[in-house]
Motif scaffolding. Structure first.
Motif, PDB file in Angstrom:
ATOM      1  N   ILE A 176     -81.720  63.713 -43.427  1.00 39.17           N
ATOM      2  CA  ILE A 176     -80.614  63.050 -44.111  1.00 39.17           C
ATOM      3  C   ILE A 176     -80.355  63.764 -45.437  1.00 39.17           C
ATOM      4  O   ILE A 176     -81.276  63.958 -46.235  1.00 39.17           O
ATOM      5  N   HIS A 232     -86.196  63.003 -42.418  1.00 42.38           N
ATOM      6  CA  HIS A 232     -85.391  62.513 -41.295  1.00 42.38           C
ATOM      7  C   HIS A 232     -84.071  63.276 -41.157  1.00 42.38           C
ATOM      8  O   HIS A 232     -83.192  62.853 -40.399  1.00 42.38           O
ATOM      9  N   LEU A 259     -86.034  60.944 -47.089  1.00 38.43           N
ATOM     10  CA  LEU A 259     -84.744  61.179 -46.448  1.00 38.43           C
ATOM     11  C   LEU A 259     -84.709  62.554 -45.787  1.00 38.43           C
ATOM     12  O   LEU A 259     -84.244  62.703 -44.646  1.00 38.43           O
ATOM     13  N   ARG A 271     -83.047  58.138 -38.430  1.00 38.72           N
ATOM     14  CA  ARG A 271     -81.828  58.191 -39.236  1.00 38.72           C
ATOM     15  C   ARG A 271     -80.738  57.305 -38.647  1.00 38.72           C
ATOM     16  O   ARG A 271     -79.700  57.105 -39.271  1.00 38.72           O
ATOM     17  N   ARG A 289     -73.660  53.678 -41.607  1.00 39.02           N
ATOM     18  CA  ARG A 289     -73.849  54.299 -42.920  1.00 39.02           C
ATOM     19  C   ARG A 289     -72.677  53.943 -43.818  1.00 39.02           C
ATOM     20  O   ARG A 289     -71.609  53.536 -43.330  1.00 39.02           O
ATOM     21  N   CYS A 315     -80.169  55.512 -44.848  1.00 36.50           N
ATOM     22  CA  CYS A 315     -79.356  56.197 -43.836  1.00 36.50           C
ATOM     23  C   CYS A 315     -78.083  56.788 -44.441  1.00 36.50           C
ATOM     24  O   CYS A 315     -77.473  57.694 -43.856  1.00 36.50           O
TER      25      CYS A 315
END
Length: 551
Positions: free
Chosen positions: A278, A276, A273, A398, A221, A264
């Protein structure tokens, strides 16, 4: 570990940018991070015919992705080879040097990409190019990317060109010159008969103490300080590390992995997002959208001649001495890129530019060469240059180490299939011309008497990518575009993208050279930003000796 610039992905855009930026800003430290290995000593990479092995197999140098089941392909999962190693896809591709049509780039400018019209980008193509034919208004001869004529041309490739002329198509010795239309032999990115990957062109063999190449490391990330990109989290050797950037971070991981990494990191469609787990840093609905790829269909024909590359006792005996010829002189059959010839054709004469591309292979290339056939033959590929179908790249997890979900949605716009049917008819006219027809042979999946409905079913059962995915982080002047015309990611600071994902539309040709052009232009954009007073802490290079550090 701190650097001024961190570049994620050592593909065509990343290698170009890293080499140029290191030369342009010798006081700046640069980290180039690549998930795969070095490729400079890999025989299958450096030997051009090695493409027949590295493309169909999931190796250390090939991600070998699969798509979701494609309704337009009869429910089949498509195959998406992508380079994994220093050089990226330029280390596994067919080395074909084409740029697309000038009108493609003028269209970019009309879409709000100021500074990306043909007159703007041509100087960067010429700057990158080291064409062995010499320089002219269209070409450069002093650039690091060596462009050459093939040292070996199979007799059947020559017959294809002659057959196409007999079928009424004009010969063209330079698809990157004044006129793209016509048929002929491709120029290739080769040096001394060996692959000139973008890594070989811009990185290997050069001394740059400020450039550190970190291989076998996956970026998980991008780290942010507020909304400013400040570093990256990587994993290598089973250990997680943080690298910090004092100036900018550049994503150059390609049309699949760059949008994956953005998502991610919290930049992407908010609902996706959140699904998942995030945290959303910036809601960017177009990240991973607008996937465009060249859909391709192949007519395969088996012949009795052993002149095409193939599998037979006589063919193997003929091939063995070629290893010596290649090792000593960089010549012979092993210097072939397999897809030696081709062309750019119009389905209708009233079009302003070609809408179909041909690739001719003097070998039976079936299902990306994953399906092997005993004997010899040739293959004629035809692809739709500007498809209307649009797909997506989304997250499966993720965790950036898990392959993304790739859905090209081939033939979701039926006009693409209609055009490919017409392309197949054109291909048949060429195959039926005397120079090829007199050698006879038997087609594997097609035949001259097929009805249109049968041809459509055959195409649906065998078509797939010709390896040119783009546009998943498209550039534009509108608020929804992922990057602006300076390649800066909207909604955050300190982050750019430099790879094929930023192309707003798919150009009419192979995409490696245009990605190099993007890298050349990005180096200038970033260099100007630095010289214009961008605040960067004084560089503190690590002690790495006289040459580029290979971490």
């Amino acid at each position: 570990m701190q650097y001024d610039y961190i570049i994620v992905g050592a593909g065509s855009g990343g290698c170009t940018l890293a080499g140029r930026l290191a030369d342009r800003c010798p006081d700046a430290t640069i980290a180039l991070i690549e998930a795969g290995p070095h490729t400079d000593r890999n025989l299958l990479v450096n030997m051009p015919t090695g493409v027949a092995v590295v493309v169909p197999n999931k190796l250390k140098t090939n991600y070998g992705y699969l798509t979701t089941p494609q309704r337009g392909l009869g429910g089949r999962r498509g195959y998406q080879p992508r380079g994994r190693g220093v050089g990226g896809s330029s280390a596994i591709n067919a080395m074909i040097y084409t740029r697309g049509h000038p009108l493609d780039y003028d269209e970019w400018a009309r879409m709000g990409c100021e500074g990306w019209a043909w007159s703007d980008v041509l100087p960067y193509f010429r700057r990158a190019e080291g064409n062995e034919r010499g320089a002219d208004a269209w070409h450069g001869d002093a650039g690091p990317l060596t462009v050459s004529d093939l040292r070996f041309q199979n007799p059947f490739s020559k017959r294809f060109v002659q057959a196409a002329v007999e079928a009424g198509y004009k010969p063209n010795s330079d698809f990157n010159g004044a006129d793209q239309e016509g048929v002929g032999f491709y120029q290739v990115t080769q040096r001394d008969g060996r692959r000139c990957s973008v890594a070989r062109a811009y990185l290997y063999g050069r001394q740059r103490p400020n450039l550190h190449i970190i291989t076998d490391a996956t970026v998980l990330r991008v780290k942010f300080n507020g909304k400013h990109a400040s570093g990256v989290e990587i994993v290598r050797g089973g250990r997680t590390e943080m690298l910090e950037a004092r100036a900018e971070i550049v994503l150059a991981a390609g049309a699949f992995n760059t949008p994956q990494l953005l998502m991610c990191s919290g930049i992407g469609p908010a609902a996706h997002l959140q699904s998942h787990g995030i945290a959303v840093l910036h809601d960017a609905p177009d990240v991973g959208q607008n996937l465009i790829d060249h859909v391709d269909f192949t007519i395969n024909k088996r012949v009795s001649s052993i002149e095409p590359t193939g599998f037979s006792l006589r063919g193997i005996a003929r091939m063995l001495p070629q290893f010596v010829t290649f090792a000593r002189h960089g010549r012979g059959m092993l210097s072939s890129n397999v897809a030696e010839a081709g062309g750019f054709l119009k389905s209708r004469p009233t079009l302003d530019r070609p809408d179909l591309q041909l690739h001719f292979c003097a070998a039976l290339v079936d299902d990306h060469n994953r399906r092997m056939h005993w004997g010899h033959g040739y293959s004629l590929h035809v692809c739709v240059l500007r498809p209307r179908s649009r797909g997506t790249v989304t997250l499966a997890s993720r965790d950036a180490r898990v392959a993304p979900v790739i859905d090209p949605r081939f033939f979701s716009d039926s006009r693409d299939l209609d055009l490919l049917v017409e392309g197949a008819r054109i291909a048949r006219r060429i195959l039926d011309a005397p120079s090829l027809a007199l050698h006879g042979g038997k087609e594997l999946y097609t035949h001259a008497g097929q009805s249109e409905q049968e041809l459509r079913q055959t195409i649906a059962g065998h078509a797939d990518t010709i390896y040119h995915p783009v546009a998943t982080c498209r550039m534009g002047g509108d608020a929804r575009s992922v990057v602006d015309p300076q390649l800066r990611v909207r909604g955050v600071t300190g982050l750019r993208i430099v790879d094929a994902s930023v192309m707003p539309t798919l150009i009419g040709g192979n995409t490696n050279s245009p990605t190099v052009m993007i890298g050349e232009r990005a180096a200038e954009l970033i260099g100007h930003a630095r010289s214009d007073g961008q605040r960067v802490a004084p560089a503190r290079p690590e002690k790495t000796g006289a040459a580029t550090s290979l971490l």
